[in-house]
Design an enzyme around this catalytic site. Sequence first.
Site, PDB file in Angstrom:
ATOM      1  N   ARG A  58     104.781-152.780  42.379  1.00 44.37           N
ATOM      2  CA  ARG A  58     104.303-152.587  43.759  1.00 44.37           C
ATOM      3  C   ARG A  58     102.855-152.128  43.800  1.00 44.37           C
ATOM      4  O   ARG A  58     102.161-152.337  44.803  1.00 44.37           O
ATOM      5  CB  ARG A  58     105.236-151.626  44.507  1.00 44.37           C
ATOM      6  CG  ARG A  58     106.582-152.268  44.847  1.00 44.37           C
ATOM      7  CD  ARG A  58     107.464-151.319  45.620  1.00 44.37           C
ATOM      8  NE  ARG A  58     107.883-150.180  44.834  1.00 44.37           N
ATOM      9  CZ  ARG A  58     108.983-150.134  44.080  1.00 44.37           C
ATOM     10  NH1 ARG A  58     109.790-151.169  44.032  1.00 44.37           N
ATOM     11  NH2 ARG A  58     109.286-149.061  43.376  1.00 44.37           N
ATOM     12  N   GLU A  95     114.055-140.281  33.742  1.00 50.10           N
ATOM     13  CA  GLU A  95     115.116-139.282  33.898  1.00 50.10           C
ATOM     14  C   GLU A  95     116.276-139.613  32.952  1.00 50.10           C
ATOM     15  O   GLU A  95     116.832-138.754  32.291  1.00 50.10           O
ATOM     16  CB  GLU A  95     115.576-139.267  35.361  1.00 50.10           C
ATOM     17  CG  GLU A  95     116.214-137.961  35.739  1.00 50.10           C
ATOM     18  CD  GLU A  95     116.500-137.890  37.229  1.00 50.10           C
ATOM     19  OE1 GLU A  95     115.986-138.750  37.972  1.00 50.10           O
ATOM     20  OE2 GLU A  95     117.251-136.985  37.617  1.00 50.10           O
TER      21      GLU A  95
END
Length: 170
Positions: A58, A95
């Site tokens: 993006r 994560e």
Amino acid sequence: MDLKALIRDVPDFPEPGIMFRDITTLLQDHQGLSYVIDHFANNLANQEIDCIIAIESRGFILGAPLAYHLGAGFIPVRKPGKLPAEIHSIDYQLEYGSDRLEIHQDAIKPGSKVLVVDDVIATGGTAAATATLLEKFSCDLLGFAFIVELTALAGRDKLPSVPVHSIVQY
Ligand code: AMP
């Protein structure tokens, strides 16, 4: 302009507990798209910038029009296996698990003034990895620009001490 009204909040995407800030609804609005590009271009107009470093994917959407506006070059930082020539790469922790970013070795000329662009800064891991990748070059990192900053995650604390700009904070 009320950008939050144009950004779609999608709960539990891509996994439970994540509130995804979807900028596709902002981009599809011609006034919203113009606003974010003009906002960055106006804020950066008095800085000499040689290259916009945009993070896949993006970041590319913002990076190319911004580079065009500023009269700067466009350099993609890509996911693994996409760039055809010699690369520098960096592995970084997510994560859960890890990921890798790559950049062409000849992308940045020594002494270039560069700015990193992405849509969202969340944990800051991706942008911090990009900054580390840029250390392979003798370039001058001027700062970071994001549309959205998730402030509770304190991603900017992971970045080098250069200006970090975001338009909308959650
Ligand atoms: P970060 O945790 O800062 O490394 O974010 C990694 C990438 O995931 C960023 O480039 C964002 O585009 C995207 N991202 C992370 N969290 C979100 C979120 N809550 N909403 C939208 N995009 C996100």
